[in-house]
Scaffold this active site. Sequence first.
Site, PDB file in Angstrom:
ATOM      1  CB  VAL A  11      65.180  56.404  31.024  1.00 24.35           C
ATOM      2  CG1 VAL A  11      64.000  57.084  30.355  1.00 24.35           C
ATOM      3  CG2 VAL A  11      64.723  55.660  32.264  1.00 24.35           C
ATOM      4  CD  GLU A 154      60.987  55.369  32.924  1.00 23.74           C
ATOM      5  OE1 GLU A 154      60.567  54.234  32.642  1.00 23.74           O
ATOM      6  OE2 GLU A 154      61.522  55.661  34.001  1.00 23.74           O
ATOM      7  CG  PHE A 155      54.614  54.150  32.814  1.00 23.84           C
ATOM      8  CD1 PHE A 155      54.491  54.627  34.110  1.00 23.84           C
ATOM      9  CD2 PHE A 155      54.003  54.846  31.786  1.00 23.84           C
ATOM     10  CE1 PHE A 155      53.766  55.782  34.376  1.00 23.84           C
ATOM     11  CE2 PHE A 155      53.280  56.010  32.044  1.00 23.84           C
ATOM     12  CZ  PHE A 155      53.154  56.477  33.339  1.00 23.84           C
ATOM     13  CG  LEU A 156      61.696  52.031  30.629  1.00 21.30           C
ATOM     14  CD1 LEU A 156      62.877  51.369  31.282  1.00 21.30           C
ATOM     15  CD2 LEU A 156      62.122  52.717  29.349  1.00 21.30           C
ATOM     16  NE  ARG A 157      57.292  45.510  32.882  1.00 18.98           N
ATOM     17  CZ  ARG A 157      56.607  44.462  32.447  1.00 18.98           C
ATOM     18  NH1 ARG A 157      56.183  43.558  33.284  1.00 18.98           N
ATOM     19  NH2 ARG A 157      56.352  44.305  31.159  1.00 18.98           N
ATOM     20  CG  ASN A 254      54.851  37.336  42.308  1.00 21.25           C
ATOM     21  OD1 ASN A 254      53.888  36.557  42.382  1.00 21.25           O
ATOM     22  ND2 ASN A 254      55.290  37.812  41.175  1.00 21.25           N
ATOM     23  N   GLY A 260      63.485  46.119  45.325  1.00 24.05           N
ATOM     24  CA  GLY A 260      64.754  46.850  45.272  1.00 24.05           C
ATOM     25  C   GLY A 260      64.824  47.561  43.941  1.00 24.05           C
ATOM     26  CB  CYS A 263      62.292  52.494  39.772  1.00 28.81           C
ATOM     27  SG  CYS A 263      63.032  52.915  38.194  1.00 28.81           S
TER      28      CYS A 263
HETATM   29  C1  UDX Z   1      59.661  49.554  37.994  1.00 30.86           C
HETATM   30  C2  UDX Z   1      58.251  49.685  37.383  1.00 30.86           C
HETATM   31  O1  UDX Z   1      57.673  48.382  37.232  1.00 30.86           O
HETATM   32  C3  UDX Z   1      58.312  50.414  36.067  1.00 30.86           C
HETATM   33  O2  UDX Z   1      57.005  50.593  35.567  1.00 30.86           O
HETATM   34  C4  UDX Z   1      58.982  51.772  36.288  1.00 30.86           C
HETATM   35  O3  UDX Z   1      59.095  52.490  35.093  1.00 30.86           O
HETATM   36  C5  UDX Z   1      60.359  51.573  36.903  1.00 30.86           C
HETATM   37  O4  UDX Z   1      60.243  50.845  38.112  1.00 30.86           O
HETATM   38  P1  UDX Z   1      61.786  47.973  37.641  1.00 30.86           P
HETATM   39  O5  UDX Z   1      62.455  48.770  38.721  1.00 30.86           O
HETATM   40  O6  UDX Z   1      62.538  47.627  36.411  1.00 30.86           O
HETATM   41  O7  UDX Z   1      60.455  48.718  37.151  1.00 30.86           O
HETATM   42  O8  UDX Z   1      61.356  46.589  38.330  1.00 30.86           O
HETATM   43  P2  UDX Z   1      60.029  45.790  38.661  1.00 30.86           P
HETATM   44  O9  UDX Z   1      59.900  44.662  37.723  1.00 30.86           O
HETATM   45  O10 UDX Z   1      58.869  46.667  38.826  1.00 30.86           O
HETATM   46  O11 UDX Z   1      60.439  45.177  40.100  1.00 30.86           O
HETATM   47  C6  UDX Z   1      60.807  46.033  41.170  1.00 30.86           C
HETATM   48  C7  UDX Z   1      61.151  45.235  42.406  1.00 30.86           C
HETATM   49  O12 UDX Z   1      59.983  44.668  42.998  1.00 30.86           O
HETATM   50  C8  UDX Z   1      62.108  44.067  42.216  1.00 30.86           C
HETATM   51  O13 UDX Z   1      63.062  44.070  43.251  1.00 30.86           O
HETATM   52  C9  UDX Z   1      61.245  42.834  42.311  1.00 30.86           C
HETATM   53  O14 UDX Z   1      61.952  41.730  42.811  1.00 30.86           O
HETATM   54  C10 UDX Z   1      60.178  43.300  43.292  1.00 30.86           C
HETATM   55  N1  UDX Z   1      58.869  42.611  43.129  1.00 30.86           N
HETATM   56  C11 UDX Z   1      58.128  42.788  41.997  1.00 30.86           C
HETATM   57  C12 UDX Z   1      58.369  41.824  44.171  1.00 30.86           C
HETATM   58  O15 UDX Z   1      59.009  41.647  45.221  1.00 30.86           O
HETATM   59  N2  UDX Z   1      57.130  41.248  44.020  1.00 30.86           N
HETATM   60  C13 UDX Z   1      56.370  41.417  42.917  1.00 30.86           C
HETATM   61  O16 UDX Z   1      55.262  40.872  42.870  1.00 30.86           O
HETATM   62  C14 UDX Z   1      56.886  42.210  41.861  1.00 30.86           C
END
Ligand code: UDX
Length: 435
Positions: A11, A154-157, A254, A260, A263
Amino acid sequence: MKITIIGTGYVGLTTGTCFAEVGHEVCCVDNNAEKVKMLLDGQIPIYEPGLEELVVKNVNAKRLQFTTSTEEGVKHGEVVFIAVPTPPQADGSVDLSFIEKVAREIAESMTPEMGYRCIVDKSTVPVKTGEKVGETIRRYAPAGVEFGIASNPEFLREGCAVDDLLNPDRIVFGTNDDRAGELMQKVYAPFVAPVLVTDIESAELIKHAANSFLALKISYINAVAKICEKSGGDIEKVAEGIGMDERIGRSFLNAGLGYGGSCFPKDVKAFIAISESLGYPFQLLKEVENINASQMTHFLDKIREKLWVLQDKKIAVWGLAFKQNTDDVRESVAIRLIKQMVEEGAQVTAYDPEAIGTAKTMGELDGVIEFADNMYDCLDDAEALVIATEWPQFANVDIAELKKRMRSHLIFDGRNLLDPETVKAQGVEYYSIGR
Ligand code: UDX
């Protein structure tokens, strides 16, 4: 504007770099001297598309500097962001020792002469942490220093962090101090996004509540996927139909192996622990966790049912990262799945476009499974292919090539990447989630 970021983890580094990119003069502090040296040489310790170029560009433009000295950092920035890790403890509560240590270091680096400082918490923290940071600074800082506290989640992915930071969908910060509020407005003035200003506690809660809600959406669709399997429905169609209601939306619906990463698992656990400590047992979120945990075991049952026994079976696994576009394997369902299959005697060969290196350094899989150099080599002689991460290239698989490589033509798609009819029409046995 002069800004300091303490902590150059995921971050801190991306946030600091993007602040420099929009024109601020940014000083990033990290107590790891080796890391600081690497960064000064333009080497990035994480995989994040577009980040390395931005670091090099902004270091060269002298808008981005790195140091190991908190004192230097606090002297530099009128706004000082804390972006250090807040890892989970065994009971799910958050370990705030890094935050506390940095708050003390900031306090000890402050002098009345340097003028007002706005101390901002960027790390994901339990509600009321801002208040504690304020108390700590007051206790350890010399008399006469002026400061205010803010919380700025923060809300970054991961995988699209640069774009999320440069083009955010919203900016949230909370403060109870007018000067801190004015400075925060200046920090975010170059960004085009709606800004929500709240009190500190609400800003802190927004982060945990948002991530828990997204996790809830994922578990909800995964629960509906189970009903689809029992009734003959198709979860992809159901998600589409639900998502067309703009109050719900299609994203994060999805179905798959579950969430996982660094976060969601941690934040859901933390929010449950925070709620409990405040006297509210958040049962809904406990069920979100239960459903998430059951996704992998349910998928494994399917694999066992079809392969009968896993002992000595050669299984190809596509995906190690916790999601696409990252090399991060923290809390990756793919890794847990592999470990379980290996425990049952399977011979696993895995491929991931980015995460093989990080998976190896984890140590748990190195020497235990084979790693392939590309997605097709991974399939050689395999009796089944398991798709565990949603990398887009896996969706474009050449089925003819796959059939040439595999001993038996069987796919378990844990991310619903392939179209069942198309795959089956080419003579491949195919199982996915909720359809
Ligand atoms: C997340 C939040 O999206 C972000 O806003 C926050 O700041 C940090 O946590 P991130 O951990 O990078 O971001 O991943 P993200 O893209 O949100 O996916 C998280 C998990 O959910 C992944 O394991 C992904 O495979 C799973 N996922 C996501 C699903 O199983 N189905 C979905 O529809 C979306």
